[in-house]
Design an enzyme around this catalytic site. Structure first.
Site, short mmCIF file in Angstrom:
data_model
loop_
_atom_site.label_atom_id
_atom_site.label_comp_id
_atom_site.label_asym_id
_atom_site.label_seq_id
_atom_site.Cartn_x
_atom_site.Cartn_y
_atom_site.Cartn_z
N CYS A 108 0.82 -1.21 0.00
CA CYS A 108 0.00 0.00 0.00
C CYS A 108 0.86 1.27 0.00
CB CYS A 108 -1.01 -0.04 1.16
SG CYS A 108 -2.35 1.14 0.91
N HIS A 113 -3.70 -5.04 0.49
CA HIS A 113 -3.21 -5.59 1.76
C HIS A 113 -3.54 -7.08 1.82
CE1 HIS A 113 -2.34 -1.83 4.09
NE2 HIS A 113 -3.19 -1.31 3.23
N GLU A 145 -2.56 -9.19 3.88
CA GLU A 145 -2.71 -9.61 5.28
C GLU A 145 -4.13 -9.40 5.81
OE1 GLU A 145 -1.22 -6.96 4.16
OE2 GLU A 145 -1.38 -5.25 5.53
#
Ligand code: MN
Length: 248
Positions: free
Chosen positions: A118, A220, A222
């Site tokens: 990001c 992202h 994650e």
């Protein structure tokens, strides 16, 4: 003990806040938790490298590491790519930029794998001499929604991954759905980087260098649900850091 690559993780900063009960009036450096867990699950050993306002300590810190992860967070300051903020709220975190740019330049000098997530993707582009849109909605007519305050990390859109690319070797080419939690994006590509994934409005969603594992992704992984979908990026990054550790 199993051998694990040490992965330098850049930190976010938070300004002093007198309304805070803990660390009232103090500067904070911190990291969001999911990305640390994702790195560890991918087989890496995250090593948090703080901004000590000292380039020599950045070099020393990176010497302990086999790769660099640039995390997400605040806006990149337009000052680092030669622009004035169009609005005061887009002035970004200039001190953090300088610390992370020093990290990137040292990592590149040492030939370490670098992954930018990001903000990290945008910072990587700036480190290669590129520029950013300070705000996609304000500067790009007809753009998609790339950040929604309410949906936050549930905000999704499709990307198309180009071939041939290192990213396509990791994730496959063609269309994938990703989350989107950014309001800035790459404008002019840095020299030595190429764009390897795009949203349907033409926004660049991933960049990579020709040589080595130097990858920036605008989403992202994650924060994707399930088995942390698209985690293949972290696995490929950690594997690259591990082979670098084995060579060193
Ligand atoms: Mn997006």
């Amino acid at each position: 003990m199993e051998s694990r690559a040490n992965i330098a993780v850049s930190l976010s900063t938070e300004e002093p806040d007198d309304g805070r009960e803990l660390f009232k009036g103090k500067w904070l450096q911190y990291c969001e938790q999911e990305i640390l867990h994702a790195l560890a699950e991918a087989g890496g050993q995250p090593v948090l490298l703080p901004d000590l306002r000292d380039e020599e300590l950045i070099v020393r810190g990176l010497e302990l590491c086999d790769g660099l992860l640039l995390t997400g967070g605040s806006d990149v300051s337009p000052m680092v790519y030669g622009e004035e903020p169009l609005r005061e709220v887009w002035r970004g975190d200039h001190a953090r930029d300088l610390y992370e740019l020093a990290l990137v330049h040292e990592a590149l000098r040492e030939g370490l794998p670098v992954l930018g997530v990001c903000r990290g993707c945008q910072l990587l582009n700036v480190a290669f001499g590129g520029t950013l849109f300070q705000d996609i909605a304000a500067q790009v007519e007809g753009s998609l929604c790339h950040r929604d305050a309410v949906r936050y990390d549930a905000m999704r859109h499709e990307i198309e991954i180009s071939e041939p690319s290192a990213l396509a070797r990791i994730l496959g080419s063609g269309k994938r759905e990703v989350n989107s939690v950014h309001h800035q994006a790459i404008k002019d590509l840095g020299k030595g980087l190429r764009a390897v994934a795009f949203a349907s409005d033409g926004m660049i969603e991933a960049v990579e260098a020709e040589e080595g594992f130097i990858l920036g992704i605008q989403w992202h992984p994650e924060w994707l649900p399930g088995a942390r979908g698209l985690d293949e990026v972290f696995e490929a990054f950690v594997a690259s850091c591990q082979s670098r550790a084995a060579r060193a």
